[in-house]
Design an enzyme around this catalytic site. Structure first.
Site, short mmCIF file in Angstrom:
data_model
loop_
_atom_site.label_atom_id
_atom_site.label_comp_id
_atom_site.label_asym_id
_atom_site.label_seq_id
_atom_site.Cartn_x
_atom_site.Cartn_y
_atom_site.Cartn_z
N GLU A 188 44.10 55.48 48.81
CA GLU A 188 43.31 56.37 48.16
C GLU A 188 42.93 57.27 49.29
OE1 GLU A 188 42.03 54.19 44.01
OE2 GLU A 188 40.55 54.34 45.66
N GLU B 60 47.74 51.32 40.40
CA GLU B 60 46.61 50.83 39.96
C GLU B 60 45.99 51.19 38.63
OE1 GLU B 60 42.98 51.07 42.52
OE2 GLU B 60 44.35 50.56 44.26
#
Length: 683
Positions: A151, A307
């Protein structure tokens, strides 16, 4: 070359953190993973300190054993380079690598992403760690994907430390060549900001008043590029050592801070982390736009939802769990929009740390947890959708996503209004098309536009000749374009185009913008279209239409009453629309309905944002996902004789979906994708 993910089924699983658990738990985890249908896990994302316990001192033994246990259980691995955050020993040896905020305060170690993206110490160490991981595990048959960092930009998207300042100056010198070029680009004669040495330039920290908007824009560009350089360092190492393994880094949906078009160019597989809020009954609508971006970043290729939450997250002010059935439809929505699987954060719910209240596939109650029962059932169901793997979404509509315009229209306080947000506009325009029954791809403002009938441009604040030429060519060849307010305003250096807006789009649109006319807070102008009046609560413009542009809608209230609000101009074989107002939902639906008709595309007569239909296809078969995100039963009209891959029955032409119900209808591929409408029958 794009390297494929070597997985013979839709991916299913999640992040796995075995170093948080005793070794005897690992075998139990694999047993339960097999029961749940898990075939892929991501690890060891945050385990650098456990792998390199001191500089150059490695403890590989525990990870070796974990990988063998997973491999023996038939589970493949998305192997992280473990560079998502530095070990404490590295930070304490080199405190200068910590990031600083815009006030110059150094951010301490104690969370994650505790690094300056420009730090040469950090860059050297991530390259070294990536190489160590690749050398040790790159040939293991369980490893099917490299997971670089984690991320990017989540916690540290911008850094204002001295190292970042030096890097920013180098970036500027490379961009502009010399100080004369920079001074010209930045318009430094305003407020006496001329520079006579590169060392005089700093990142745009807090100042006495509004900061130069071009400096702010360039810092946004630089900061995205700094993280892109960091990503490329690891990608280059992995490609050198393991040239056949695909590489990814997990994106964060429509994230302002990083230009994902450029990131996607250097990775093999686009992956996304998606967390729609269960407390928001319309969260699936912006999620559809996020997924439209993900599948478009590499030209329509399948991507992977890496995710999501099985139930509640841990980072909102109020973390609402997902009601029974919500996880299933959220996962199937991603698959509908082109994801070749559905992954979670995480497999086993943590007992300690910052994410101990973040849900997992295997909750705190273990096999008895609701999340495990639901995720295990869904894992088995997902296997029925094996035929959709590798297929592509069919869409005839695209929405322009342009990071320069996003940054330029939001980085500075020196704008006519702070209420016209790029993301809000993009979401609103997408929501109107979603309600009318269309799955929407995304494109750059320069295209390519091949295969689309309608391209919408919610905002193109920064516009150049190449973008205008691409849009004009698309319209001239028969396409339809709809351009939104505050577009074509400035060039790439934040200078207003000669003659003002719409700048290089003037020839396409056939209008002039005399002056922006933002709407005061608490007020709303009205726009009249086809005898109906629609709210424009934040933005309007004084525009003038040339003889070639016809007026489709006019302002009905205020100083602009009677003046053009929406225009339409025939250009070549196509048409170009200009919408000068930030219309509320009803007005946007009305405009998009007209634009779809112009483009020869269908639109739902009855609209319900909860009902979504998306078609994935291969050369022979259309797979149409019909999803009811709402809390009430709905009926839709669908092709007769379609096989429902989830239900197993052939359809009769009318399909009734329960709340949170989903059907996946297989039909022979048609010239145009099936168009699903709400049934007029209510019995």
């Amino acid at each position: 070359m794009t390297r494929p993910l070597r997985l013979d089924a839709l991916a299913y699983g999640g992040d796995y953190n075995p170093d948080q658990w005793p070794e005897e738990v690992w075998h139990e985890d694999v047993r339960l993973m097999r029961e749940a249908g898990v075939n892929l896990v991501s690890l060891p994302v945050f385990s650098w300190p456990q792998l390199e316990v001191a500089p150059g001192v490695y403890d590989w033994a525990w990870l070796d054993r974990v990988i063998e246990v997973l491999w023996a259980g038939g589970i493949r691995i998305d192997l992280a380079t473990a560079t998502a955050t530095p070990p404490a020993w590295l930070v304490r040896s080199h405190p200068e690598m910590l990031p600083s905020d815009s006030d110059g305060r150094r951010l301490e170690f104690g969370s994650r992403q505790a690094y300056c993206p420009s730090s040469p110490v950090w860059r050297a160490n991530v390259a070294r760690m990536a190489r160590a991981m690749a050398d040790r595990y790159g040939e293991h048959p369980a490893v099917v994907l490299w997971h670089v960092s984690n991320e990017y930009g989540d916690h540290v998207a911008r850094c204002w430390c001295p190292e970042s300042a030096a890097h920013f100056r180098r970036w500027l010198e490379d961009r502009y060549g010399d100080l004369d070029g920079l001074n010209e680009a930045w318009g430094v004669n305003v407020w006496g900001q001329r520079y006579t040495a590169w060392e005089q330039i700093e990142p745009p920290r807090r100042a006495t008043g509004p900061v130069n908007p071009t400096q702010l824009l360039d810092f946004e560009r630089f900061s995205s590029d700094a993280l892109l350089e960091l990503f490329r360092i690891e990608v280059d190492v992995l490609r050198e050592v393991t040239p056949d393994l695909p590489v990814t880094t997990n994106f964060m949906s429509l994230l302002r801070d990083l230009d994902y078009w450029r990131f996607a160019e250097i990775e093999d597989l686009v992956t996304d982390d998606a967390y729609p809020d269960p407390a928001d009954p319309r969260a699936h609508v912006p999620a559809a736009l996020n997924y439209g971006l993900m599948r478009s970043l590499k030209g329509g290729r399948p991507w992977l939802l890496l995710e999501q939450a099985a139930s509640a997250v841990s980072w909102r002010d109020v973390n609402v769990p997902k009601a029974p059935g919500r996880m299933r439809i959220d996962s199937l929505q991603a698959v509908a929009h082109g994801s070749d699987g559905a992954m979670f954060f995480q497999w086993r719910q943590a007992r300690y740390g910052q994410e101990k209240f973040h849900s997992a596939m295997l909750g705190h109650r273990g096999e008895q947890s609701r999340t495990f029962r639901e995720t295990a059932a869904f894992g088995r169901e997902l296997q029925r959708l094996a035929p959709v793997k590798g297929t592509r979404v069919r869409s005839r509509v695209a929405l322009v996503v342009d990071w320069d315009s996003w940054w330029g229209s939001s980085a500075t306080e020196s704008l006519p209004s702070q209420r016209l947000g790029w993301l809000a506009q993009a979401r609103a325009w997408h929501a109107a098309l979603h309600a009318l029954g269309h799955a929407v791809d995304t494109v750059r403002a320069t295209g390519p536009f091949h295969g689309y009938d309608l391209v919408v441009v919610p905002n193109l604040y920064i516009a150049d000749a190449a973008q205008a030429a691409a849009l004009e060519a698309f319209v001239a060849s028969g396409g339809s374009v709809v351009v939104g307010p505050f577009s074509g305003v400035v060039d790439a250096t934040e200078k207003v185009h000669p003659g003002g807006a719409p700048g290089p789009l003037r020839g396409l649109l056939g209008i002039e913008v005399d002056e922006p006319w933002p709407v005061p807070d608490g007020a709303a102008e009205l726009v009249e279209l086809d005898g109906e009046r629609f709210d424009a609560p934040v933005w309007s413009e004084w525009i003038e239409a040339s003889g070639e542009a016809s007026v489709v809608a006019r302002y009905a209230t205020g100083v602009l009453a009677g003046r053009p609000a929406v225009t339409r101009r025939a250009h070549g074989a196509g048409v170009a629309w200009y919408v000068s107002a930030a219309l509320a939902e009803g007005g946007l639906v009305a405009v998009m309905r007209r634009a779809l008709a112009d483009a020869g595309l269908p639109a739902r007569t009855r609209i319900d944002p909860d009902v979504e239909a998306v078609t994935r296809a291969d050369d022979e078969t259309d797979y149409t996902f019909v999803l009811n995100h709402g809390a009430r039963e709905v009926a839709v009209d669908v092709p007769e004789g379609a096989e429902d891959l989830l239900g197993g029955d052939a359809t009769t032409g009318r399909l009734v979906l329960a709340p949170l119900g989903v059907a996946v209808l297989a039909t022979p591929r048609a010239a145009e994708p099936p168009f699903v409408t709400l049934s007029e029958t209510t019995d």
